[in-house]
Design a protein around this motif. Structure first.
Motif, short mmCIF file in Angstrom:
data_model
loop_
_atom_site.label_atom_id
_atom_site.label_comp_id
_atom_site.label_asym_id
_atom_site.label_seq_id
_atom_site.Cartn_x
_atom_site.Cartn_y
_atom_site.Cartn_z
N UNK A 1 0.83 -1.19 0.00
CA UNK A 1 0.00 0.00 0.00
C UNK A 1 0.87 1.25 0.00
N UNK A 2 0.29 2.36 -0.46
CA UNK A 2 0.99 3.63 -0.44
C UNK A 2 2.29 3.59 -1.22
N UNK A 3 3.37 4.10 -0.59
CA UNK A 3 4.66 4.14 -1.26
C UNK A 3 5.25 2.75 -1.46
#
Length: 249
Positions: free
Chosen positions: A39-41
Motif C-alpha cells: 500500500x501507499x509508497x
C-alpha cells in the motif's frame, strides 16, 4: 516477472486486483485490472489483466504471467478491420517481447483479428515515433539477422497502422527517425577499424536506405562503404528483395 510473483505468493502477499479502466463496447464490458501488492509508497504493480464480459459471463481474458502487462490502443472501440463491428486492440508486453492482439466484438462473441505485419518483421515496441499521437510499431528486419555471419546491428523499422489492421512502412513520415539512425551508423563506421565489422555496418546503412524507399542509394552507398564488394551486394539484394521468411519444420 513470474519469479517475482511466485516469491510474493510464497511470502503470503497475494496480489490484489484493482480496477483501473472500464468501458462498454457493443454491449460488452471491458475491464482492466492492475495486480498490486502493498500500500501507499510500498505498492508495487505486478501486472495487468483484462476481462471482457457479456452479462455476468467472462468471454475473454488477457494477460498472464507470460504476458504480465498490457494496454489498450487508442482506437479501441473503433472498427479497425472494417467488418462493421467495433474492435478491441491490445498490446501485450512480455518479459522480453511484445504481442499485438485484437478482437472484433461481434454479437456472437469476440472474433480474433489477424493483423498483417510483414513476415520479415519482429515486433520490438509499440509507441508514437513521429509525435502524431497515433501509436506505431517498431519492428526489427529479420532478413539481415546473421547475414553472411556479419555483425549487423539491429535494423529498426517503423510501421504505421492502416484501416483493416494492416501495417505499412511510411518512411516519409519518419525521416528524422531514420536520419538519426543513418548518422549513428556513419559515426560508427568512421571509428571502426575491423573490416569485417565495417561490412556489417554497411549492411545496416544500406538496409535503412532501402526501408526509406531509397533503393538505388542503398546499393550505391553499400558499394562505396565496402570498397565495391559486388558479390556481397548481390547477396544482400537477394535477402531484401526475395527473402520469403522462415519455413516451418
Amino acid at each position: 516477472m513470474p519469479g517475482a510473483l511466485t516469491l510474493l505468493l510464497v511470502l503470503g502477499q497475494t496480489p490484489v486486483p484493482v480496477l483501473v479502466d472500464s468501458l462498454e463496447i457493443n454491449n460488452y464490458q471491458v475491464k482492466v485490472f492492475a495486480l498490486t501488492v502493498g500500500e501507499g509508497e510500498e505498492e508495487n504493480v505486478l501486472g495487468m489483466r483484462l476481462a471482457v464480459l457479456s452479462g455476468p459471463d467472462t468471454v475473454l481474458r488477457m494477460g498472464d504471467e507470460e504476458w504480465p502487462f498490457l494496454f489498450l490502443d487508442k482506437d479501441t472501440g473503433e472498427d479497425v478491420d472494417g467488418d462493421g463491428f467495433p474492435d478491441l486492440v491490445v498490446m501485450l508486453n512480455g518479459e522480453s517481447r511484445m504481442r499485438l492482439s485484437a478482437y472484433s466484438l461481434t454479437p456472437d462473441g469476440p472474433k480474433e483479428i489477424k493483423f498483417s505485419i510483414p513476415d520479415w518483421a519482429d515486433l520490438i515496441s509499440y509507441e508514437d515515433v513521429n509525435g502524431d499521437e497515433v501509436p506505431d510499431l517498431l519492428v526489427a528486419d529479420l532478413r539481415v539477422r546473421d547475414f553472411e555471419q556479419l555483425e549487423v546491428p539491429e535494423i529498426t523499422v517503423v510501421l504505421r497502422k492502416e484501416r483493416g489492421g494492416y501495417w505499412e512502412e511510411e518512411p516519409d513520415a519518419y525521416s528524422d527517425f531514420y536520419t538519426k539512425k543513418l548518422e549513428g551508423i556513419l559515426a560508427k563506421l568512421r571509428m571502426e577499424v575491423n573490416p569485417f565489422k565495417k561490412k556489417g555496418l554497411a549492411v545496416a546503412y544500406a538496409t535503412y536506405l532501402f526501408h526509406m524507399g531509397k533503393t538505388d542509394d542503398a546499393w550505391n552507398e553499400f558499394l562505396r562503404l565496402t570498397d565495391g564488394d559486388e558479390e556481397l551486394l548481390m547477396k544482400l539484394k537477394e535477402h531484401l528483395l526475395f527473402w520469403e521468411g522462415p519455413t516451418e519444420e
